[in-house]
Design a protein around this motif. Structure first.
Motif, PDB file in Angstrom:
ATOM      1  N   HIS A 144      -9.745   9.070  21.531  1.00 41.40           N
ATOM      2  CA  HIS A 144      -8.379   9.053  21.014  1.00 41.40           C
ATOM      3  C   HIS A 144      -7.685  10.399  21.199  1.00 41.40           C
ATOM      4  O   HIS A 144      -6.768  10.751  20.431  1.00 41.40           O
ATOM      5  N   GLY A 145      -8.109  11.148  22.207  1.00 43.88           N
ATOM      6  CA  GLY A 145      -7.483  12.445  22.454  1.00 43.88           C
ATOM      7  C   GLY A 145      -6.727  12.478  23.758  1.00 43.88           C
ATOM      8  O   GLY A 145      -6.121  11.487  24.173  1.00 43.88           O
ATOM      9  N   ARG A 146      -6.806  13.608  24.434  1.00 47.65           N
ATOM     10  CA  ARG A 146      -6.091  13.788  25.695  1.00 47.65           C
ATOM     11  C   ARG A 146      -7.040  13.683  26.889  1.00 47.65           C
ATOM     12  O   ARG A 146      -6.806  14.286  27.937  1.00 47.65           O
ATOM     13  N   GLU A 147      -8.085  12.919  26.736  1.00 45.87           N
ATOM     14  CA  GLU A 147      -9.065  12.770  27.814  1.00 45.87           C
ATOM     15  C   GLU A 147      -8.399  12.197  29.076  1.00 45.87           C
ATOM     16  O   GLU A 147      -7.645  11.223  28.997  1.00 45.87           O
ATOM     17  N   THR A 148      -8.668  12.814  30.199  1.00 45.84           N
ATOM     18  CA  THR A 148      -8.140  12.335  31.478  1.00 45.84           C
ATOM     19  C   THR A 148      -8.972  11.150  31.958  1.00 45.84           C
ATOM     20  O   THR A 148     -10.083  10.916  31.462  1.00 45.84           O
ATOM     21  N   PRO A 149      -8.477  10.391  32.937  1.00 45.96           N
ATOM     22  CA  PRO A 149      -9.306   9.319  33.499  1.00 45.96           C
ATOM     23  C   PRO A 149     -10.646   9.842  34.024  1.00 45.96           C
ATOM     24  O   PRO A 149     -11.683   9.178  33.856  1.00 45.96           O
ATOM     25  N   GLU A 150     -10.637  11.025  34.618  1.00 45.02           N
ATOM     26  CA  GLU A 150     -11.885  11.596  35.129  1.00 45.02           C
ATOM     27  C   GLU A 150     -12.856  11.894  33.995  1.00 45.02           C
ATOM     28  O   GLU A 150     -14.071  11.663  34.121  1.00 45.02           O
ATOM     29  N   ARG A 151     -12.323  12.382  32.882  1.00 46.41           N
ATOM     30  CA  ARG A 151     -13.187  12.665  31.733  1.00 46.41           C
ATOM     31  C   ARG A 151     -13.716  11.373  31.122  1.00 46.41           C
ATOM     32  O   ARG A 151     -14.884  11.306  30.703  1.00 46.41           O
ATOM     33  N   VAL A 152     -12.894  10.353  31.053  1.00 50.08           N
ATOM     34  CA  VAL A 152     -13.344   9.060  30.535  1.00 50.08           C
ATOM     35  C   VAL A 152     -14.512   8.532  31.367  1.00 50.08           C
ATOM     36  O   VAL A 152     -15.529   8.082  30.839  1.00 50.08           O
ATOM     37  N   ALA A 153     -14.381   8.606  32.684  1.00 52.92           N
ATOM     38  CA  ALA A 153     -15.452   8.141  33.565  1.00 52.92           C
ATOM     39  C   ALA A 153     -16.720   8.960  33.361  1.00 52.92           C
ATOM     40  O   ALA A 153     -17.835   8.408  33.322  1.00 52.92           O
ATOM     41  N   ALA A 154     -16.566  10.270  33.194  1.00 49.58           N
ATOM     42  CA  ALA A 154     -17.725  11.135  32.993  1.00 49.58           C
ATOM     43  C   ALA A 154     -18.414  10.827  31.671  1.00 49.58           C
ATOM     44  O   ALA A 154     -19.652  10.833  31.586  1.00 49.58           O
ATOM     45  N   ILE A 155     -17.634  10.552  30.621  1.00 48.47           N
ATOM     46  CA  ILE A 155     -18.204  10.223  29.312  1.00 48.47           C
ATOM     47  C   ILE A 155     -18.971   8.908  29.380  1.00 48.47           C
ATOM     48  O   ILE A 155     -20.063   8.770  28.808  1.00 48.47           O
ATOM     49  N   ARG A 156     -18.423   7.955  30.069  1.00 41.88           N
ATOM     50  CA  ARG A 156     -19.102   6.663  30.220  1.00 41.88           C
ATOM     51  C   ARG A 156     -20.446   6.836  30.921  1.00 41.88           C
ATOM     52  O   ARG A 156     -21.453   6.232  30.541  1.00 41.88           O
ATOM     53  N   THR A 157     -20.481   7.685  31.959  1.00 36.29           N
ATOM     54  CA  THR A 157     -21.719   7.947  32.689  1.00 36.29           C
ATOM     55  C   THR A 157     -22.714   8.723  31.823  1.00 36.29           C
ATOM     56  O   THR A 157     -23.905   8.414  31.778  1.00 36.29           O
ATOM     57  N   LEU A 158     -22.222   9.748  31.135  1.00 36.17           N
ATOM     58  CA  LEU A 158     -23.081  10.596  30.314  1.00 36.17           C
ATOM     59  C   LEU A 158     -23.760   9.818  29.189  1.00 36.17           C
ATOM     60  O   LEU A 158     -24.959   9.987  28.938  1.00 36.17           O
ATOM     61  N   THR A 159     -22.989   8.979  28.505  1.00 38.82           N
ATOM     62  CA  THR A 159     -23.502   8.305  27.312  1.00 38.82           C
ATOM     63  C   THR A 159     -24.177   6.970  27.600  1.00 38.82           C
ATOM     64  O   THR A 159     -24.989   6.500  26.809  1.00 38.82           O
ATOM     65  N   GLY A 160     -23.791   6.336  28.711  1.00 39.06           N
ATOM     66  CA  GLY A 160     -24.316   5.010  28.989  1.00 39.06           C
ATOM     67  C   GLY A 160     -23.772   3.940  28.060  1.00 39.06           C
ATOM     68  O   GLY A 160     -24.333   2.845  27.973  1.00 39.06           O
TER      69      GLY A 160
END
Length: 226
Positions: A96-112
């Motif tokens: 719910h912040g200012r995460e960019t699309p690239e950051r969203v993709a990275a978070i999805r990969t990091l956390t599974g």
């Protein structure tokens, strides 16, 4: 996949409901008893709905198998993300912040874990980045944009003009939030054609204090909308 308004011959499913910002066993049980599909746990110290990770873990464990468990984070770093997943074991991470699309993709990969990205909306122009986020997030949450100077990115009890969504080819897994309550959720669903809603302040007696009766009324009103 893209959302379309169902034809008369198609199966129409009841709207799905997320109750966000839960912090006590009693209100969690009220949400579960009402039939909420998701329960949201806010980990953001500035919010009146903030719960620490230990508290979130206890509530998450209580809801396991009864609803999908969502942990809400705002611009989290990798350390917090890994810790939140380990401790809370969420079914879904809400950003719910200012995460960019690239950051969203990275978070999805990091956390599974599946990720839902909130997008603040005030005008049609705010929908411009929707396609980029939809390409990397599992769900999109369209929330009312916080007013200038607000300390919270969401949960401000504001709504945006739902008519700007009319006729748009929105991703199927798009959820609506912002200024919803039992009195207007049916209108919101009818106006937008979306199949899921998220409520927080609209089921509270005061900021951060959920009301079991308002929770039950909201879920019932959403379910009756279709």
């Amino acid at each position: 996949m893209r959302y379309k308004v169902p034809m008369a011959s198609e199966t129409v499913f009841p709207p799905r409901v997320k109750i966000c910002g839960l912090s006590t066993e009693d209100t969690l049980d009220a949400a579960l008893g009402a039939g909420a599909d998701w329960i949201g746990l806010v980990h953001f110290p500035r919010s009146p709905r903030h719960v620490d990770l230990a508290r979130a873990a206890a509530l998450s464990a209580r809801a396991r198998g009864r609803a999908e468990r969502v942990v809400l984070l705002v611009d989290p770093d990798d350390v917090l993300l890994i810790r939140a997943v380990e401790v809370v074991d969420p079914d879904l991470i809400q950003l719910h912040g200012r995460e960019t699309p690239e950051r969203v993709a990275a978070i999805r990969t990091l956390t599974g874990r599946p990720v839902m990205k909130a997008i603040g909306v005030a005008t049609a122009a705010d929908l411009t980045p929707l396609a980029a986020y939809a390409a990397v997030a599992d769900r999109i949450l369209l929330d009312a944009k916080a007013p200038p100077g607000a300390i919270l990115p969401g949960g401000n009890g504001r709504r945006f003009d739902w008519t700007i969504l009319a006729g748009l080819d929105l991703p199927r897994d798009t959820m609506l939030s912002g200024g919803l309550d039992a009195a207007n959720v049916a209108e919101a669903l009818a106006c937008t054609g979306l199949g899921a809603v998220d409520v927080s302040s609209g089921v509270e007696s005061e900021p951060g204090v959920k009301d079991p009766e308002r929770i039950a009324a909201f879920v019932a009103a959403a379910r009756a909308a279709r």
